[in-house]
Design an enzyme around this catalytic site. Structure first.
Site, PDB file in Angstrom:
ATOM      1  N   GLU A  23       7.290 -22.096   7.852  1.00 32.10           N
ATOM      2  CA  GLU A  23       7.618 -21.099   8.747  1.00 32.10           C
ATOM      3  C   GLU A  23       8.679 -21.801   9.438  1.00 32.10           C
ATOM      4  OE1 GLU A  23       4.684 -21.791  12.496  1.00 32.10           O
ATOM      5  OE2 GLU A  23       3.518 -21.081  10.577  1.00 32.10           O
ATOM      6  N   GLU A  67       0.819  -1.214  -0.023  1.00 35.51           N
ATOM      7  CA  GLU A  67       0.113  -0.163   0.085  1.00 35.51           C
ATOM      8  C   GLU A  67       0.714   1.283   0.156  1.00 35.51           C
ATOM      9  OE1 GLU A  67      -3.039   0.429  -0.237  1.00 35.51           O
ATOM     10  OE2 GLU A  67      -4.037  -1.623   0.000  1.00 35.51           O
TER      11      GLU A  67
END
Length: 273
Positions: free
Chosen positions: A112, A81
């Site tokens: 992960e 953004e």
């Protein structure tokens, strides 16, 4: 200090499947209301990290977000953004997720848990001491993130983190840890809920405050935003109308000429419209 994973503790609510839709919604909403208060307690920690980020970015550095699962996705969302909102280069704020870009949409098994890949992912961007790396992990125990931040510290690269457990292993490898303890989730262990909301709030604070400090905002307006759709063009026109006391037609013509709100303001003010 004994490390306790409050994000994994049992929900305060039981027999969720027996509740009405309204009751479940009310319970979730009630718990969500505690998140901003928890974030408020962490403002001094957030301030310290933002000060370091601003300093490094002013000197040509970059901000990296590193996470897995929901945490990784939220980091990528916040990074993505920044260019449209503040007109900065895409390489200024970079979000990385365990398992690579395919993990944005589909979970990658055991990604992960890889203690080598996080540092490799950062090295692919020629990470340096000019940069800041922020690990995001609600649990504060994600191996992909912890190992990467530990490697950063060994390379004298500034580190920060955003976690929802106090005294976590992740905080121990962070120069600027942010700990927002939101407590057990309504659905036990579902840290995409309150923990995810807390992460989103903190990330909003980090990049928005950083960009304001870097001069990417005028007054309270996004004057450097990218004009890449009709809504944003209309917003830019209104900014010029309000700031310069122009008609809509005049403001539109000015924006069409300069393609950027800040440039249009500057040129008009200097008599070069």
């Amino acid at each position: 200090m004994t490390f306790t994973k409050t994000t994994e503790q049992d929900s305060h609510y039981n027999h969720l499947e027996k509740m009405s839709i309204k009751d479940v919604l009310n319970v979730i909403n009630q718990e969500d209301q505690s998140v901003p208060t928890a974030v408020a307690s962490a403002v001094p920690q957030i301030e310290a990290l933002v000060a370091q980020i601003v300093n490094n970015l002013k000197n040509g550095g970059r901000l990296f977000y590193l996470g897995a699962g929901t945490s990784g996705r939220l980091g990528i969302l916040d990074a993505s953004e920044c260019p449209p909102t503040f007109g900065v280069p895409h390489e200024m704020v970079i979000g990385l997720i365990a398992g690579g870009d395919s993990a944005i949409r589909k979970a990658v098994e055991f990604a992960e848990d890889d203690t080598q890949q996080g540092w490799k992912d950062l090295q692919a961007y020629s990470i340096s001491t000019n940069d800041v790396v922020v690990g995001i992990a609600a649990s504060g125990t994600t191996p992909y993130v912890i190992a990467a931040l530990k490697a950063c510290q060994q390379a004298n690269i500034s580190t920060g983190c955003m976690t929802c457990n106090e005294g976590s292993p992740l905080a121990q490898v962070s120069d600027y840890p942010i700990e927002v303890v939101v407590g057990p989730e309504v659905l036990t262990g579902s840290s995409r809920m309150k923990a995810g909301t807390a992460q989103k709030l903190v990330l909003n604070m980090i990049t928005t405050t950083t960009m304001i400090q870097l001069g990417k905002v005028k007054g309270n307006k996004m004057v450097d935003m990218q004009l890449n759709n009709d809504k944003l063009v209309a917003r830019g026109v209104k900014m010029l109308m309000d700031q310069l006391n122009l008609s809509e037609t005049e403001a539109q013509q000015l924006l069409d000429t300069h393609k950027n709100v800040r440039t249009a303001l500057k040129k008009y003010t200097n008599g070069n419209a």
